[in-house]
Motif scaffolding. Structure first.
Motif, mmCIF file in Angstrom:
data_model
loop_
_atom_site.group_PDB
_atom_site.id
_atom_site.type_symbol
_atom_site.label_atom_id
_atom_site.label_comp_id
_atom_site.label_asym_id
_atom_site.label_seq_id
_atom_site.Cartn_x
_atom_site.Cartn_y
_atom_site.Cartn_z
ATOM 1 N N GLY A 78 27.676 -51.011 40.329
ATOM 2 C CA GLY A 78 28.133 -50.613 39.002
ATOM 3 C C GLY A 78 29.497 -49.988 39.060
ATOM 4 N N GLU A 79 29.969 -49.607 37.887
ATOM 5 C CA GLU A 79 31.311 -49.059 37.790
ATOM 6 C C GLU A 79 31.421 -47.714 38.510
ATOM 7 N N GLU A 80 30.375 -46.909 38.403
ATOM 8 C CA GLU A 80 30.484 -45.518 38.846
ATOM 9 C C GLU A 80 29.999 -45.322 40.277
ATOM 10 N N PRO A 154 27.565 -48.817 32.663
ATOM 11 C CA PRO A 154 26.644 -47.949 31.908
ATOM 12 C C PRO A 154 27.122 -47.676 30.481
ATOM 13 N N ILE A 155 28.426 -47.466 30.317
ATOM 14 C CA ILE A 155 29.020 -47.366 28.976
ATOM 15 C C ILE A 155 30.364 -48.073 29.044
ATOM 16 N N ASP A 156 30.482 -49.173 28.342
ATOM 17 C CA ASP A 156 31.784 -49.823 28.243
ATOM 18 C C ASP A 156 32.446 -49.298 26.967
ATOM 19 N N SER A 157 33.773 -49.165 27.010
ATOM 20 C CA SER A 157 34.525 -48.570 25.898
ATOM 21 C C SER A 157 34.262 -47.065 25.805
ATOM 22 N N THR A 158 34.388 -46.406 26.946
ATOM 23 C CA THR A 158 34.133 -44.959 27.006
ATOM 24 C C THR A 158 34.992 -44.187 26.011
ATOM 25 N N ASN A 159 36.235 -44.618 25.844
ATOM 26 C CA ASN A 159 37.113 -43.879 24.918
ATOM 27 C C ASN A 159 36.541 -43.865 23.518
ATOM 28 N N LEU A 247 41.746 -60.044 20.835
ATOM 29 C CA LEU A 247 42.588 -59.574 21.942
ATOM 30 C C LEU A 247 42.519 -58.060 22.076
ATOM 31 N N SER A 248 42.952 -57.589 23.260
ATOM 32 C CA SER A 248 43.146 -56.148 23.463
ATOM 33 C C SER A 248 44.476 -55.745 22.809
ATOM 34 N N ARG A 249 44.527 -54.507 22.353
ATOM 35 C CA ARG A 249 45.799 -54.016 21.792
ATOM 36 C C ARG A 249 46.874 -53.922 22.867
ATOM 37 N N PHE A 269 42.183 -57.730 16.781
ATOM 38 C CA PHE A 269 42.266 -56.805 17.904
ATOM 39 C C PHE A 269 41.021 -55.921 17.894
ATOM 40 N N ALA A 270 40.508 -55.618 19.082
ATOM 41 C CA ALA A 270 39.327 -54.757 19.165
ATOM 42 C C ALA A 270 39.359 -53.997 20.471
ATOM 43 N N ALA A 271 38.601 -52.890 20.509
ATOM 44 C CA ALA A 271 38.480 -52.085 21.735
ATOM 45 C C ALA A 271 37.296 -52.598 22.538
ATOM 46 N N GLY A 272 37.337 -52.341 23.851
ATOM 47 C CA GLY A 272 36.181 -52.666 24.682
ATOM 48 C C GLY A 272 36.174 -54.122 25.114
ATOM 49 N N ALA A 273 36.204 -54.324 26.412
ATOM 50 C CA ALA A 273 36.142 -55.700 26.929
ATOM 51 C C ALA A 273 34.778 -56.315 26.590
ATOM 52 N N GLY A 293 44.773 -57.812 34.550
ATOM 53 C CA GLY A 293 43.615 -57.628 35.433
ATOM 54 C C GLY A 293 42.836 -56.360 35.124
ATOM 55 N N SER A 294 42.690 -56.006 33.844
ATOM 56 C CA SER A 294 42.091 -54.711 33.504
ATOM 57 C C SER A 294 40.591 -54.763 33.216
ATOM 58 N N THR A 295 39.948 -55.876 33.565
ATOM 59 C CA THR A 295 38.476 -55.868 33.488
ATOM 60 C C THR A 295 37.922 -56.078 34.891
ATOM 61 N N TRP A 298 31.719 -55.686 36.477
ATOM 62 C CA TRP A 298 30.685 -55.074 35.635
ATOM 63 C C TRP A 298 30.983 -55.207 34.141
ATOM 64 N N ASP A 299 32.230 -55.468 33.780
ATOM 65 C CA ASP A 299 32.540 -55.720 32.358
ATOM 66 C C ASP A 299 32.085 -57.115 31.949
ATOM 67 N N ALA A 300 32.264 -58.067 32.862
ATOM 68 C CA ALA A 300 32.152 -59.473 32.454
ATOM 69 C C ALA A 300 30.801 -60.104 32.754
HETATM 70 C C1 2IP Z 1 37.249 -50.657 29.810
HETATM 71 C C2 2IP Z 1 37.074 -50.778 28.318
HETATM 72 C C3 2IP Z 1 38.429 -50.904 27.695
HETATM 73 C C4 2IP Z 1 39.068 -52.203 28.108
HETATM 74 C C5 2IP Z 1 39.123 -52.269 29.629
HETATM 75 C C6 2IP Z 1 37.771 -51.988 30.284
HETATM 76 O O1 2IP Z 1 36.037 -50.276 30.394
HETATM 77 O O2 2IP Z 1 36.272 -51.868 27.954
HETATM 78 O O3 2IP Z 1 38.280 -50.800 26.332
HETATM 79 O O4 2IP Z 1 40.371 -52.237 27.563
HETATM 80 O O5 2IP Z 1 39.553 -53.554 29.997
HETATM 81 O O6 2IP Z 1 37.888 -51.995 31.669
HETATM 82 P P1 2IP Z 1 40.689 -52.805 26.084
HETATM 83 O O7 2IP Z 1 39.967 -51.969 25.099
HETATM 84 O O8 2IP Z 1 42.172 -52.708 25.991
HETATM 85 O O9 2IP Z 1 40.168 -54.204 26.123
HETATM 86 P P2 2IP Z 1 35.526 -48.699 30.436
HETATM 87 O O10 2IP Z 1 35.517 -48.155 29.068
HETATM 88 O O11 2IP Z 1 34.146 -48.919 31.008
HETATM 89 O O12 2IP Z 1 36.445 -48.013 31.377
#
Ligand code: 2IP
Ligand code: CA
Ligand code: CA
Length: 378
Positions: A78-80, A154-159, A247-249, A269-273, A293-295, A298-300
């Protein structure tokens, strides 16, 4: 005999409950708020806490799946990392212990002095969560746990989870941001080939119950295993050009421009892969394109398995474009999940370095690749 699917769904439901608890239970929410306001004294603690919510959810999933299927132990990633440094500088390995009291004590050593928070989390970690879903009863596909391995986000889109906005209005079914884009992702892939075979996406914050105002979640699943394709979702309708893209912002201007021309000038545009892949799975978009390369695996992995179950997939954007330039007319290879990137360290070993395209209809993938063929730098 959908034992693995049932176990993954139950684990995702428990994970979703812990995610909701951390937002709704006052002693836990206080810590999230502390993260938001960033008061100096609390900053480190609340940062640790935030990570603890993620770490604990991952450990709960790992524990529950490993308890049901010993063959999976050692094959659940996992991510963590579960290592934690508490305020005294001690390193604590977070795990689900034999009893709720032991788990509370362990979490207490990380969260000290927030004992109530530790007890709430431990109780949630040990709760029995069963999925009563009649749709699962008729499933006959049997996936051998010894043949697969698991990736957990465990939580994608933590922000979005921390900020917690509930008032974001969806556009054409796609929320540009907000709590609804925080998802639990659990995907299984075949150890030998790396192909995704089973995916569960849980939306802990799908909607507020109209009367109680409590959160209601929902989940989606898909299986693409040795010729069997099954999903909780109906097959997609036939493709309609032009493809609607999400797309990502953070996406670069060249990619935006090329895709805007392709999709009639209208980009989403949306948050969270995970959420963007979910938009494709649910038919709100036809493709999610990411050039960087930001995913990570575990995201995909989980969304990819569901997309495969629906006849689509996820490919590495740069590899697909290179093959196209070299005149290769075959469908580009799908992303795989069993091989780390050579020479990379830490999380980067599992980054989808060449970007990605997630799609349901191969025709839309082709159209996207054609549109991006001439973008400089890709
Ligand atoms: C992140 C989260 C981000 C995403 C990024 C992921 O995972 O999904 O929102 O960026 O690629 O790795 P974006 O929103 O620009 O697509 P996490 O929240 O688990 O760190
Ligand atoms: Ca993620
Ligand atoms: Ca995450």
């Amino acid at each position: 005999m959908a034992a693995l699917l049932k176990a993954v769904l139950s684990a995702s439901e428990k994970a979703a409950e812990i995610a909701r608890l951390c937002r709704d239970a006052e002693p836990l929410f206080r810590l999230l708020v502390a993260e938001k306001t960033g008061a100096d004294r609390n900053q480190r603690f609340s940062h640790d806490f935030k990570t603890l919510a993620d770490v604990l959810i991952q450990e709960v999933i790992r524990h529950d799946l490993g308890a049901k299927f010993p063959e999976l132990r050692g094959h659940i990633g996992g991510e963590e990392s579960n290592e934690f440094t508490n305020a005294n500088g001690d390193t604590v390995a977070v795990r689900v212990c034999g009893t709720v009291g032991e788990t509370a004590a362990l979490l207490g050593s990380v969260l000290h002095p927030e004992r109530e928070a530790a007890e709430l989390l431990a109780a949630a970690a040990h709760r029995e969560v069963a999925v009563g879903d009649a749709a699962l009863d008729g499933i006959t596909v049997s996936i051998a746990p010894g043949d697969v391995a698991v990736w957990i986000d465990p939580i994608d889109s933590t922000n979005e989870y921390i900020v917690g906005r509930e008032d974001v209005v969806p556009q054409d079914g796609i929320a540009p941001s907000g709590l609804c884009s925080a998802l639990v992702l659990i995907g299984a892939y075949e150890r030998s080939s790396g192909r995704p075979v089973l995916g569960v996406i849980n939306e802990p914050f799908h909607r507020r119950h109209p009367q109680t105002r409590g959160w209601q979640g929902r989940y989606h699943w898909g299986i693409a295993y040795r010729g069997t394709h099954l999903s909780s979702l109906s097959p997609p309708p036939p493709p309609q050009p032009p493809p609607r893209v999400v797309l990502s912002r953070a996406e670069a201007q060249g990619v935006r421009d090329a895709l805007a021309s392709l999709s009639g000038g209208h980009l989403h545009f949306a948050a969270g892969a995970g959420y963007k892949m979910l938009c494709v799975i649910l038919g709100h978009a036809d493709a999610y394109i990411l050039s960087g390369g930001s995913t990570f695996a575990w995201d995909a992995c989980a969304p990819h398995a569901i997309l495969c179950a629906l006849g689509g997939g996820v490919v590495a954007l740069r590899d697909a474009l290179r093959a196209q330039r070299e005149g290769d007319t075959r469908t580009p290879p799908q992303l795989t999940y069993n091989r780390p990137a050579e020479g990379a360290v830490g999380a980067e070993r599992w980054a989808n370095l060449g970007g990605l395209v997630a799609y349901v209809h191969p025709q839309h993938l082709e159209a996207v690749l054609e549109a991006l063929a001439a973008v400089p730098g890709l």
